[in-house]
Design an enzyme around this catalytic site. Sequence first.
Site: not given
Length: 477
Positions: A16, A19, A238, A260
């Site tokens: 979502s 960075r 991740d 999420t």
Amino acid sequence: MSAGPVHVAAVDLGASSGRVMLGEVGPDRLRLTAAARFANGPVVGDDGLRWDVSALHRHALDGLRAAVASVDGALASVGIDSWAVDYGVLRGGRLLAEPFHYRDERRGEVGPRVVHERISQADLYARTGLQHLPFNTVYQLAADERLAEADRVLLVPDLLAFWLTGAEVAERTNASTTGLLDVRTGAWDEELIATLGLPRGLLADLVDPGTTIGTLLPEVEEAVGAPGLPVVAVGSHDTASAVVGVPMMGDGSAYVSLGTWGLVGLELDVPVLTEAARTANFTHEGGVDGTVRFLTNVMGTWLLSETLRTWGREDLGALLAAAADVTGPVPVFDVQDPRFVPPGDMPGRIAAWCAEHDVAAPVDDVALVRSIVESLAAAYADALATAATLAGRTVRQVHVVGGGSQNALLCQALADRSGLPVVAGPVEATALGNVLVQGRAAGAVSGGLAELRALVARTQVLRRHEPRGRAWQDANR
């Protein structure tokens, strides 16, 4: 080791948001500064949901340029991590189309049927250790008509690394989520690939976290102002990076990487390839330093964000504060019901679930938020108990990391429902894990995962939530 701390850049892409974080890492130093933040999400096309990875690449370049400028060019390396399973299809180095989004409903209709005509779910699990999710890469590939034109498939972080360096590689932790990696050897399962009729040449050579993938292409050097900057493989899934950033010590720790999705599990040395683990839908994904992430995917804060989007509201903090004052029980629903996976009217879907199960629906917005929080906490507590049983472990403490660790109401609810203390933080565990692997590759820190995590524990803000008593739990279930 290097003479002092080094600066590295972490490109950290979530489902979502994204960075670019500037990290400073040394023996007693671990700091993050945001160089850039940007939105991410599905793009609706004529043929389904896709990702705009070309835009993500542009955002990453902007963030890297800002990071380089902030340290006067003294950047040691850059590492990239993202969500798993989705991929770009290339021919001659050119992306044929933007990657499909794993939440695209049509992606899961054909692939599982095609794959399991050739190999059973049980046999596939025995080879790959991967839980059954209809959007797993193996299923997407089986249904992907573009492969006839392709000569390479790259997962999202590998695709971005290719655009930075020109090197085509497959980082091993993310490759472990494809359903094509041998869970015992950590290598591509050549026999399985042949059984499924996939061209072997589509898959790039594997590399491990800490490996230098290459240096920036000349046009990228010019764009970001960093000649010769190395791109280093990190835990490019991740969650693999996030688990590096979990400050857990010893075998009594479990984790929930909460964003999420809620990734709930344990870190193991060897897989648990039992029928019980398969039927419980637990997966085995590669971790940094050859570890095994034994976990299951549970719905995450997607339920809250989609609910607020449906309402047209952005005041989650105020809603959570009000929800904390709700007294008495609220409905606890099955957050794993498939109806909650695609974007849409979550309040309506929750009400429909309650009606179908003869459960009184929440009476207002605040009660609905509390219901979502309690339902998520109940699912995580169940998953933790199952993980401990399957692995023969005793869990004494739960670490919640990621953006969801800021949700104090949810962390407390998990402590109450699991009966275990919950340590919340760090929020940026993924970026921290990313920069720690880069810092170790640069010689700024040394040691194994225990030493890296000890540095996290010494330098980051953590909050502890103790479980409340049985009387309180019984009154609120």
